[in-house]
Design an enzyme around this catalytic site. Structure first.
Site, PDB file in Angstrom:
ATOM      1  N   SER A 182      42.051  18.983  23.868  1.00  0.00           N
ATOM      2  CA  SER A 182      42.762  18.696  24.873  1.00  0.00           C
ATOM      3  C   SER A 182      44.287  19.171  24.404  1.00  0.00           C
ATOM      4  CB  SER A 182      42.835  17.256  25.117  1.00  0.00           C
ATOM      5  OG  SER A 182      42.768  16.399  24.057  1.00  0.00           O
TER       6      SER A 182
ATOM      7  N   GLU B 174      48.678  18.648  24.249  1.00  0.00           N
ATOM      8  CA  GLU B 174      49.685  17.841  24.774  1.00  0.00           C
ATOM      9  C   GLU B 174      51.229  18.585  24.692  1.00  0.00           C
ATOM     10  OE1 GLU B 174      50.770  13.915  23.045  1.00  0.00           O
ATOM     11  OE2 GLU B 174      52.608  14.657  22.362  1.00  0.00           O
TER      12      GLU B 174
ATOM     13  N   THR C 298      54.146  14.260  27.991  1.00  0.00           N
ATOM     14  CA  THR C 298      54.834  13.320  27.549  1.00  0.00           C
ATOM     15  C   THR C 298      56.263  13.068  28.228  1.00  0.00           C
ATOM     16  OG1 THR C 298      56.563  14.444  26.263  1.00  0.00           O
ATOM     17  CG2 THR C 298      54.199  13.632  25.088  1.00  0.00           C
TER      18      THR C 298
ATOM     19  N   ALA D 242      62.069   8.924  25.475  1.00  0.00           N
ATOM     20  CA  ALA D 242      62.357   7.387  25.453  1.00  0.00           C
ATOM     21  C   ALA D 242      63.267   6.989  26.588  1.00  0.00           C
ATOM     22  CB  ALA D 242      63.238   7.184  24.287  1.00  0.00           C
TER      23      ALA D 242
ATOM     24  N   HIS E 256      51.885  10.773  30.527  1.00  0.00           N
ATOM     25  CA  HIS E 256      52.197   9.580  29.798  1.00  0.00           C
ATOM     26  C   HIS E 256      52.587   8.457  30.523  1.00  0.00           C
ATOM     27  CE1 HIS E 256      51.805  11.352  25.266  1.00  0.00           C
ATOM     28  NE2 HIS E 256      51.101  12.162  26.249  1.00  0.00           N
TER      29      HIS E 256
ATOM     30  N   GLY F 123      55.517   2.586  24.279  1.00  0.00           N
ATOM     31  CA  GLY F 123      56.818   3.215  24.331  1.00  0.00           C
ATOM     32  C   GLY F 123      57.388   2.822  23.149  1.00  0.00           C
ATOM     33  N   ASP F 124      58.668   3.497  22.747  1.00  0.00           N
ATOM     34  CA  ASP F 124      59.502   3.304  21.725  1.00  0.00           C
ATOM     35  C   ASP F 124      60.541   2.379  22.348  1.00  0.00           C
ATOM     36  OD1 ASP F 124      58.433   5.003  20.121  1.00  0.00           O
ATOM     37  OD2 ASP F 124      59.546   6.822  20.851  1.00  0.00           O
TER      38      ASP F 124
ATOM     39  N   ALA G  69      53.198  -2.414  12.798  1.00  0.00           N
ATOM     40  CA  ALA G  69      52.065  -3.102  12.792  1.00  0.00           C
ATOM     41  C   ALA G  69      52.118  -4.080  11.204  1.00  0.00           C
ATOM     42  CB  ALA G  69      50.915  -2.442  12.564  1.00  0.00           C
TER      43      ALA G  69
ATOM     44  N   GLN H  39      47.365   9.464  16.061  1.00  0.00           N
ATOM     45  CA  GLN H  39      48.562  10.216  15.647  1.00  0.00           C
ATOM     46  C   GLN H  39      47.992  11.333  14.676  1.00  0.00           C
ATOM     47  OE1 GLN H  39      51.449  11.500  15.575  1.00  0.00           O
ATOM     48  NE2 GLN H  39      52.557   9.370  15.669  1.00  0.00           N
TER      49      GLN H  39
ATOM     50  N   PHE I 294      59.524  14.071  11.605  1.00  0.00           N
ATOM     51  CA  PHE I 294      58.485  13.305  12.410  1.00  0.00           C
ATOM     52  C   PHE I 294      57.539  12.361  11.637  1.00  0.00           C
ATOM     53  CE2 PHE I 294      58.020  16.746  15.969  1.00  0.00           C
ATOM     54  CZ  PHE I 294      59.142  16.447  16.324  1.00  0.00           C
TER      55      PHE I 294
ATOM     56  N   HIS J  10      42.698  16.780  19.830  1.00  0.00           N
ATOM     57  CA  HIS J  10      43.783  16.840  20.794  1.00  0.00           C
ATOM     58  C   HIS J  10      44.933  17.370  20.003  1.00  0.00           C
ATOM     59  CE1 HIS J  10      46.339  15.340  23.983  1.00  0.00           C
ATOM     60  NE2 HIS J  10      47.220  14.984  23.099  1.00  0.00           N
TER      61      HIS J  10
END
Length: 302
Positions: A30, A32, A63, A66, A92, A123-124, A163, A187, A227, A277
């Site tokens: 897939s 993005e 996508t 923000a 998204h 989301g951010d 997290a 990710q 990134f 992906h």
């Protein structure tokens, strides 16, 4: 010193040299994309979509920025992809800046327009923003309450930056699957072992859904480092060494990026990974080349 937990023994290294044609199980890919900010970028996007669609991807996702700054643009691109190419197109959707009522209306609009796949994300949080009223697990539940969407969620082999622990991250991922998610897309990462260890942890956690390997073919190393710093992704020392002296040598950077990604997907495929992906950054060349190395061919190829 090697331990029993090491994935890449001499046997594995020998296997990496086998022809990719020896891989027997089917591969799904897939791609993005992100909404373009100019006409030139729009042309690049559609050139990439047209080229990559020949590989018959399982789906493509789009996508948005923000604060949902490009949500409407995302929606239009999704509809155009579906209409012009017939591909399964997944927008998204985040819950960071929309109420439950607004999200339900968006879900209904997508479903009524035959958009049945969604990438559900928290989301951010904007700088200085308050704690969100919903998280991705809540969004998955909401979407499933509205209709039987095919839902992809995010997974973080190296732990989400916010997290509290890797175990907490796994608990959240399990909750997203329990809420109705169909798959998780990781990710990006740059050590195959990172994904393989994470996959093992997911199995021990009782997660039975697909854990799709997220692959970022690197075309701009400086951008990659930026990134990675934002997303808690480790960039190995060997990558730094590979790209040294290529700042003004785009051709060499592209060759390195393609080769590195090809070796990654070959190693993962040998370990039984079937779903990839690609974060294309709206460019097709590297993703197309890596897919070709997986044995995928354009649908018009002889």
């Amino acid at each position: 010193m090697n331990t029993e937990a090491d994935y890449f023994t001499a046997k594995h290294l020998s296997q990496l040299n086998q022809n990719i044609g020896d891989i027997k199980h089917p591969i799904d890919v897939s791609f993005e994309f992100f909404p373009p900010a100019s006409k030139k970028m729009e042309n690049t996007l559609w050139d990439s979509i047209e080229r990559l669609k020949t590989l018959k991807p399982k789906f493509v996702s789009v996508t948005y920025g923000a604060n949902s700054g490009t949500r409407d643009t995302t929606y239009e691109i999704i509809k155009d992809i579906k209409t012009k190419t017939g591909l399964v197109a997944a927008p998204h959707l985040t819950c960071i800046d929309a109420s439950k009522e607004e999200l339900r209306e968006i879900a209904k609009e997508y479903w009524n327009n035959d958009i049945r796949s969604i990438v559900a994300l928290r989301g951010d949080i904007p700088e200085g923003g308050a704690r969100p009223h919903m998280y991705s697990t809540d969004l998955v539940k909401l979407l499933k309450e509205e209709a039987d969407f095919d839902i992809s969620v995010a997974a973080y082999p190296e732990k989400h930056p916010e997290a509290s622990s890797a175990q907490f991250d796994l608990d959240v991922l399990k909750a997203k699957f329990d809420a109705g998610a169909n798959r998780a897309i990781t990710q990006f990462f740059f050590d195959a072992e990172t994904y393989l260890r994470f996959r093992d942890k997911c199995v021990k956690q009782g997660i039975e859904g697909e854990i799709v390997a997220g692959i970022l073919p690197v075309s701009n190393y400086k951008t990659l480092v930026k990134f990675a710093g934002m997303t808690n992704v480790h960039v190995p020392d060997w990558m730094h060494k590979l790209y040294q002296g290529t700042e003004n040598d785009e051709a060499t950077r592209l060759l390195i990026g393609a080769n590195q990604s090809m070796e990654m997907v070959k190693a993962l495929t040998i370990e039984g990974v079937k779903d990839f992906h690609f974060y294309t950054l709206n460019r097709s060349d590297l993703s197309y080349a890596v897919c070709h190395s997986l044995g995928l061919r354009a649908d018009n190829a002889s």
